[in-house]
Design a protein around this motif. Structure first.
Motif, PDB file in Angstrom:
ATOM      1  N   GLU A 605       0.833  -1.208   0.000  1.00  0.00           N
ATOM      2  CA  GLU A 605       0.000   0.000   0.000  1.00  0.00           C
ATOM      3  C   GLU A 605       0.865   1.254   0.000  1.00  0.00           C
ATOM      4  O   GLU A 605       0.531   2.254  -0.649  1.00  0.00           O
ATOM      5  N   ALA A 606       1.984   1.214   0.735  1.00  0.00           N
ATOM      6  CA  ALA A 606       2.908   2.352   0.710  1.00  0.00           C
ATOM      7  C   ALA A 606       3.506   2.524  -0.678  1.00  0.00           C
ATOM      8  O   ALA A 606       3.672   3.646  -1.175  1.00  0.00           O
ATOM      9  N   LEU A 607       3.823   1.413  -1.337  1.00  0.00           N
ATOM     10  CA  LEU A 607       4.354   1.461  -2.705  1.00  0.00           C
ATOM     11  C   LEU A 607       3.309   2.003  -3.660  1.00  0.00           C
ATOM     12  O   LEU A 607       3.610   2.834  -4.538  1.00  0.00           O
ATOM     13  N   LEU A 615      10.343   1.994   0.412  1.00  0.00           N
ATOM     14  CA  LEU A 615      11.670   1.400   0.231  1.00  0.00           C
ATOM     15  C   LEU A 615      12.173   0.795   1.536  1.00  0.00           C
ATOM     16  O   LEU A 615      12.666  -0.349   1.552  1.00  0.00           O
ATOM     17  N   ASP A 616      12.025   1.525   2.627  1.00  0.00           N
ATOM     18  CA  ASP A 616      12.503   1.008   3.914  1.00  0.00           C
ATOM     19  C   ASP A 616      11.675  -0.192   4.368  1.00  0.00           C
ATOM     20  O   ASP A 616      12.213  -1.150   4.935  1.00  0.00           O
ATOM     21  N   GLN A 634      10.112  -6.484  -5.532  1.00  0.00           N
ATOM     22  CA  GLN A 634       9.668  -5.115  -5.287  1.00  0.00           C
ATOM     23  C   GLN A 634      10.798  -4.255  -4.723  1.00  0.00           C
ATOM     24  O   GLN A 634      10.929  -3.071  -5.062  1.00  0.00           O
ATOM     25  N   TYR A 635      11.631  -4.857  -3.875  1.00  0.00           N
ATOM     26  CA  TYR A 635      12.741  -4.102  -3.285  1.00  0.00           C
ATOM     27  C   TYR A 635      13.740  -3.677  -4.368  1.00  0.00           C
ATOM     28  O   TYR A 635      14.205  -2.529  -4.386  1.00  0.00           O
ATOM     29  N   GLU A 636      14.047  -4.596  -5.273  1.00  0.00           N
ATOM     30  CA  GLU A 636      14.990  -4.266  -6.352  1.00  0.00           C
ATOM     31  C   GLU A 636      14.412  -3.186  -7.262  1.00  0.00           C
ATOM     32  O   GLU A 636      15.143  -2.328  -7.757  1.00  0.00           O
ATOM     33  N   ARG A 637      13.094  -3.229  -7.500  1.00  0.00           N
ATOM     34  CA  ARG A 637      12.460  -2.179  -8.305  1.00  0.00           C
ATOM     35  C   ARG A 637      12.636  -0.818  -7.647  1.00  0.00           C
ATOM     36  O   ARG A 637      12.977   0.174  -8.306  1.00  0.00           O
ATOM     37  N   LEU A 638      12.350  -0.789  -6.355  1.00  0.00           N
ATOM     38  CA  LEU A 638      12.448   0.483  -5.641  1.00  0.00           C
ATOM     39  C   LEU A 638      13.884   1.001  -5.614  1.00  0.00           C
ATOM     40  O   LEU A 638      14.130   2.207  -5.764  1.00  0.00           O
ATOM     41  N   LYS A 639      14.839   0.095  -5.421  1.00  0.00           N
ATOM     42  CA  LYS A 639      16.244   0.531  -5.424  1.00  0.00           C
ATOM     43  C   LYS A 639      16.640   1.099  -6.776  1.00  0.00           C
ATOM     44  O   LYS A 639      17.496   1.982  -6.870  1.00  0.00           O
TER      45      LYS A 639
END
Length: 652
Positions: A605-607, A615-616, A634-639
């Motif tokens: 939901e934050a994304l 990200l955190d 999802q983490y790699e996308r955000l990074k």
């Protein structure tokens, strides 16, 4: 030796050889009694629960239970505090019960002063007393046995052992006792019965569990041991009092009530099973089994009677109706005999015996219809799915080209990395691995009611919603995908132990409109589907490699599944598409390597709302669940600087 049937009837064959009748009946008896051995035991469970007369009079047996609330008042859980036991027994003695039976093993020392007080009390107690005893069969060590033998000198004791069924562990049979070092030791129940009633009862066979008027487990009065000091003494006066444990995870055993009432009600504490046994012994109730020779004679007579009915010249339907009527009449007798006299006659074995005889006669009708069946067998060769074949055999579907638009749920599977295995391993070994894998996958398709469309290499394609409509097709498809995933992972681990590396099985599921029917040429064709729904399901299967998932379903599937949980993947634009569709991953809750949908949804939901905290949040989930592919995706996308939940796939 095969039985040949041409235009002559079975009656003619029987008249030619009286020996054939004997062989037929005896053979059917062997098949019936052998095949039904375990089933007859389960039938006995059902009879016990539903047909025995309920116990309507108050029982003279009461239970004083050491439960979790009791243990909470004691300084330690095991062994039971001897000072506490002494106070309970002392209180019971003042109530003047007829017998006190302690269903506990006193097989080790505790605090010396408390031990001395308990055993001193036991040896001077005015009330008749029976103490539980164990043996090597009860997993007692030599030191425990030595302590027990010394501690119980001069006291009446009985074995706490219960007779378990070797097949399923259910307590069904009466346990009378056994010889230990040349001395006979009765069971706890028999020892109590001997003190109350002489001569000692001579009962074996099945335990006649007491039932209530609703067919449930009879509830013997049970009182918490830690409240015994505040209970009226009149509740125990003249009663047989059993003192034992009633804990949720200790000394509980399955009884015949499990068959009909489930594990929660059917698993009883050992002290309650002893209560049922004592009630049976005092009432001299006994569930009797028929002498095997008498049972065989009944089976032989009914089978022979069925033969004489079946070889008459009446229409086959009338003959079958007559045999069925005889069997129903026999079953009615079985029920009444059990209800009135507690004698269990064979039931399933008789049905199987007569069924074997009836099957012989059915061959004649089968020969008449063989041309029609050959047509159906030809149809089987043209279709993969048994569902389609059933419709053809019933005349609901024709073997002709054409299709119709239907709402279906398509499911694609693919085994990752199998091509590399083919190149690296011996072809015969690869064939065996693939056939075993596909056999398991296809069986799951059929078990869940899916229609198999086709097999392409190591991939299986199928759908729900045709040829028969299935209103819950989305639920079925997700259930199937989870079952395939579980099977594939187990199979992959099995191959890994054998030194072979298999990839994961990827699964894609989508619901939509497709044209379903027979497509191909006049000679060869398939029952398959065409349309955008099929293409999307195929693309979703391939999309798993990007998301780090093994199962990917569309929103059209997930929104109709109320019994499953999902983790959102994102709004995905598939290769060749311009509009995004919401994709999700089913979550079965068994894997501890993946975060729960609830935890994942907070970060998602934050994304979705482009919050900087996303990200955190995904970094924390990645640290906690490093093997969770979707979290890592999802983490790699955000990074990499991505925002939102829209994902565009450039490749299939």
């Amino acid at each position: 030796m095969p039985l040949l049937i041409e235009d002559n009837s079975l009656k003619t064959i029987v008249h030619r050889s009286g020996l054939l009748v004997l062989i037929l009946v005896l053979g059917s008896l062997c098949v019936g009694f052998a095949a039904s051995f375990r089933i007859e035991i389960l039938v006995g469970d059902l009879f016990l629960v539903h047909l025995r007369k309920p116990l309507t009079q108050p029982s003279d047996v009461v239970v004083v239970a050491i439960n979790e609330d009791t243990l909470a008042t004691l300084p330690y859980r095991s062994p039971i505090d001897r000072e506490f036991l002494a106070s309970v027994i002392e209180k019971l003695d003042k109530a003047k019960p007829s017998v006190i039976a302690v269903d506990l093993l006193l097989d080790r020392s505790t605090e010396p002063s408390k031990d001395e007080r308990l055993f001193s009390l036991l040896r001077t107690l005015p009330t008749p007393l029976v103490i539980g005893r164990g043996g090597r069969q009860d997993q007692l060590t030599d030191s425990q046995l030595n302590y027990q033998d010394k501690a119980l000198v001069g006291l009446d004791s009985g074995l706490v052992t219960l007779s378990r069924d070797n097949y399923d562990g259910t307590i069904r049979e009466v346990y009378g006792g056994r010889n230990i070092d040349g001395n006979w030791h009765p069971s706890l129940s028999f020892a109590v019965a001997q003190l109350v009633r002489q001569p000692p009862p001579d009962i074996d066979g099945r335990i006649a569990y007491s039932t209530d008027e609703k067919g449930g487990v009879y509830s013997f009065p049970s009182y918490p041991a830690h409240l015994i000091q505040s209970l009226p003494q009149s509740w125990f006066t003249g009663k047989i009092v059993l003192l034992g444990v009633d804990l949720p995870d200790s000394d509980r055993s399955p009884t015949p009530f499990v068959t009909t009432h489930g594990v929660e009600q059917g698993n009883l504490p050992g002290v309650m099973i002893h209560a049922h046994l004592i009630q049976q012994l005092l009432g001299r109730a006994e569930v009797q089994k028929l002498n095997p020779f008498i049972a065989l004679a009944i089976g032989f007579g009914l089978a022979l009677g069925a033969i004489f009915v079946l070889v008459t010249d009446y229409r086959l339907s009338y003959r079958l109706l007559a045999v069925a009527s005889v069997l129903l009449g026999y079953l009615a007798v079985v029920f009444l005999i059990y209800r009135w006299f507690d004698i269990q006659l064979p039931s399933v074995s008789i049905i199987l015996t007569v069924g074997c005889v009836t099957a012989i006669v059915s061959l004649r009708q089968w020969l008449k219809d063989r041309e029609q069946k050959r047509f159906v067998e030809t149809a089987f060769a043209k279709y993969v799915s048994p569902a389609v074949a059933r419709n053809i055999a019933a005349g609901r579907q024709k073997l002709e080209l054409g299709g119709e638009s239907r709402t279906v749920t398509y499911l694609f599977t693919d085994l990752q990395g199998f091509t590399a295995l083919v190149e690296a391993e011996d072809p015969s070994k690869v064939t065996t691995i693939l056939n075993s894998y596909l056999n398991g996958i296809c069986q799951l398709f059929l078990d869940h009611g899916a229609t198999i469309d086709k097999l392409i290499g190591d991939s299986v394609v199928g759908f729900f919603g045709a040829p028969e409509e299935q209103k819950d097709q989305a639920e079925l498809a997700v259930g199937l995908s989870l079952a395939i995933d579980s099977f594939s992972e187990e199979y992959r681990q099995k191959m890994l132990m054998a030194g072979l590396t298999l990839g994961v099985t990827r699964i894609g599921v989508h619901k939509g409109m497709a044209v379903i029917g027979n497509f191909g040429g006049e000679r060869f064709f398939d029952y398959t589907g065409h349309g955008d729904c099929v293409n999307i399901a195929s693309r979703l299967e391939g999309a798993n490699r990007y998301f780090g998932t093994r199962i990917c379903v569309s929103q059209s599937v997930a929104q109709e599944c109320k019994s499953h949980k999902f983790r959102p993947i994102g709004d995905v634009v598939l290769k060749g598409k311009s509009e995004a569709i919401r994709c999700l991953e089913p979550f079965d809750g068994t894997s501890k390597r993946h975060c729960t949908p609830e935890s994942f949804s907070v970060a998602f939901e934050a994304l979705e709302s482009n919050q900087p905290a996303a990200l955190d949040q995904f970094r924390q989930l990645t640290d906690k669940f490093p093997q969770d592919g979707l979290v890592k995706f999802q983490y790699e996308r955000l990074k990499a600087g991505a925002k939102g939940v829209k994902v565009i796939l450039e490749n299939k």
